[in-house]
Enzyme design. Sequence first.
Site, PDB file in Angstrom:
ATOM      1  CE  LYS A 208      -4.035  -0.172   2.258  1.00 36.23           C
ATOM      2  NZ  LYS A 208      -5.033  -0.164   3.352  1.00 36.23           N
ATOM      3  CD  GLU A 214       8.185  -7.599   6.817  1.00 37.55           C
ATOM      4  OE1 GLU A 214       8.163  -7.953   8.077  1.00 37.55           O
ATOM      5  OE2 GLU A 214       7.822  -6.593   6.175  1.00 37.55           O
ATOM      6  N   GLY A 269      -5.398  -4.862   4.696  1.00 33.04           N
ATOM      7  CA  GLY A 269      -4.657  -6.140   3.946  1.00 33.04           C
ATOM      8  C   GLY A 269      -5.592  -7.394   3.869  1.00 33.04           C
ATOM      9  NE  ARG A 270      -7.548  -7.894  10.305  1.00 29.54           N
ATOM     10  CZ  ARG A 270      -6.955  -6.854  10.459  1.00 29.54           C
ATOM     11  NH1 ARG A 270      -5.787  -6.168  10.007  1.00 29.54           N
ATOM     12  NH2 ARG A 270      -7.482  -5.995  11.665  1.00 29.54           N
ATOM     13  CD  GLU A 355      -2.748  -8.480  11.251  1.00 26.92           C
ATOM     14  OE1 GLU A 355      -1.623  -8.856  11.043  1.00 26.92           O
ATOM     15  OE2 GLU A 355      -3.220  -7.865   9.903  1.00 26.92           O
ATOM     16  CG  HIS A 386      -4.596 -40.443   9.798  1.00 32.95           C
ATOM     17  ND1 HIS A 386      -5.013 -41.651  10.186  1.00 32.95           N
ATOM     18  CD2 HIS A 386      -5.671 -40.191   9.126  1.00 32.95           C
ATOM     19  CE1 HIS A 386      -5.730 -42.243   9.705  1.00 32.95           C
ATOM     20  NE2 HIS A 386      -6.597 -41.395   8.740  1.00 32.95           N
ATOM     21  CE  LYS A 506       4.871  -4.276   9.822  1.00 30.19           C
ATOM     22  NZ  LYS A 506       3.868  -3.371   9.060  1.00 30.19           N
TER      23      LYS A 506
END
Length: 548
Positions: A208, A214, A269-270, A355, A386, A506
């Site tokens: 954005k 990252e 974002g999510r 979040e 399993h 951050k």
Amino acid sequence: MLKKNLVKMPEWQALQNHYQEMTRLTLRDLFDRDRNRVERFSLREDDIYLDYSKNLINTRTMDLLLKLAVARNLKVEIENMFGGQKVNQSEDRAALHIALRNLNGSPVTLNGSDVMPGVRSTLEKMKILSRTVREGRWRGFSNKRINHIVYIGIGGSNLGPRMVVGALEFYRRRNLSFHFVSNVDGSQIKETLNKINPEKTLFIVASKNFKTEETMTNAGTAKQWILECFKSEKAVSNHFLAISSQRQRAVGFGIDPENILDIWDWVGGRFSVSSAIGLPVMMAIGYRRFMEFLSGFHWMDTHFREAPFKQNIPVTLALLGVWYVNFFLVSSQVIIPYNHYLRDFPAYLQQLEMESNGKSIDRNGQPVTYHTAPLVWGQPGTDGQHTFFQLFHQGTRLVACDFIGFCQSLNDIGDHHQKLMSNFFAQAEALAFGKTKAELIREKVPDRLIPHKICTGNKPTNSILIGRLTPQALGKLMAMYEHKVFVQGVIWNIFSFDQWGVELGKQLAGRIFRELSADCPRSGDHDVSTAGLIRCFKDAQVSGLKKD
């Protein structure tokens, strides 16, 4: 903004008293007492069937939970979000992801202006770009056709498109390969670059502000890789697209202004996969199917906004979650999709819920005195059976489970789907009703094994059945959980659309990064543990360099 203390509300106190009554009942009791239980505790809307009868509830439970929702002004809160109010108050923003999939043409107003023209313009630009790639008209610097798409982003801007491209793999263009890079660990991008040809690769950089550490570190490595291949700065514009609100930074990176897609600050974002962040999805499945995907979101948005709470799927799921988190003190919510294509869906929901609602401060700036979001995790069935289902059946912790399955398989091979879904139904049944000592005796199980084979049951599950995994069905499923999370944020009186806790790490990482350079003096500003870790790391790097 709600000023009432949640735990002091009469609706909450009534639920607390009712919980004491419910602890004396089991799911066996509840089913024995009510032969119409499934009809009473299930919802069927379009191609979605929600059976929530295997929950530790009765009609009074749901009535009390619905009264709590009304007392928390849920209807007003829903209208505030859809109406463009600044529900993300801590960041002074609206949360208008619902505008991204608003397909009925009605205006969606923010600060007196309709945002829909901008949304439609971006969709049209996505359509043009995706068709150019899909039809082989986008060419690399050496005029080779693009067949590798590498999407670089992080957080929701990565989890959403990565999950959806995987979930809709059945529908995707097979001559295009899709790769997702998010981790700043250089191994991820290195291994990705090892698999692809620079002449045939298009990078999509999603940030954005176009300075997410990252993302921009990985983008810089990708750019250097392209430059090493072509020895020309001009090559960047042939091999990079950007999704950003900071166009000038993207242009400065070398990206053609025509290849930059907008994203707005009212899109978290999510919640962003139905925005330009979904470009790789459109490239994978095409414009028509992407619009079907958006139509699923829009269908669930409309259902959530208009359906009475008693018949409202997201509201029902949210209230059941509150019942377990706050009264049974369940700390874990497990998502089990009985579908290989939804293998990344639990991780996607993990971020969406944790979040959004992993908060301990309410909207008034006061510490909460009750639990908020549970830990969310999961794995596709039957693999999960399993690995960790043993704990569900005979462990000491109560875990709430959502089972998700489809009536029709996309790959109808032999009896695979019948065996898959028989496990879905069997596990939900076993968790609910278990196996008693009397039943084991009747089965002539040796006495010494009986204590080990008893399963107490009484473990709650929701069963979500959908006709077929189509783009539209996936959109419905994703929006269903989005709105569930929003409802719980309203009940808990927390802001679901910010994530300030992410910022601290951050900030500290930026400072420590500078200290890790070889010539930087050691800082005395850290605790002794962190200082020791930094010293150990730097000493090992120096000794490693000497050996080389």
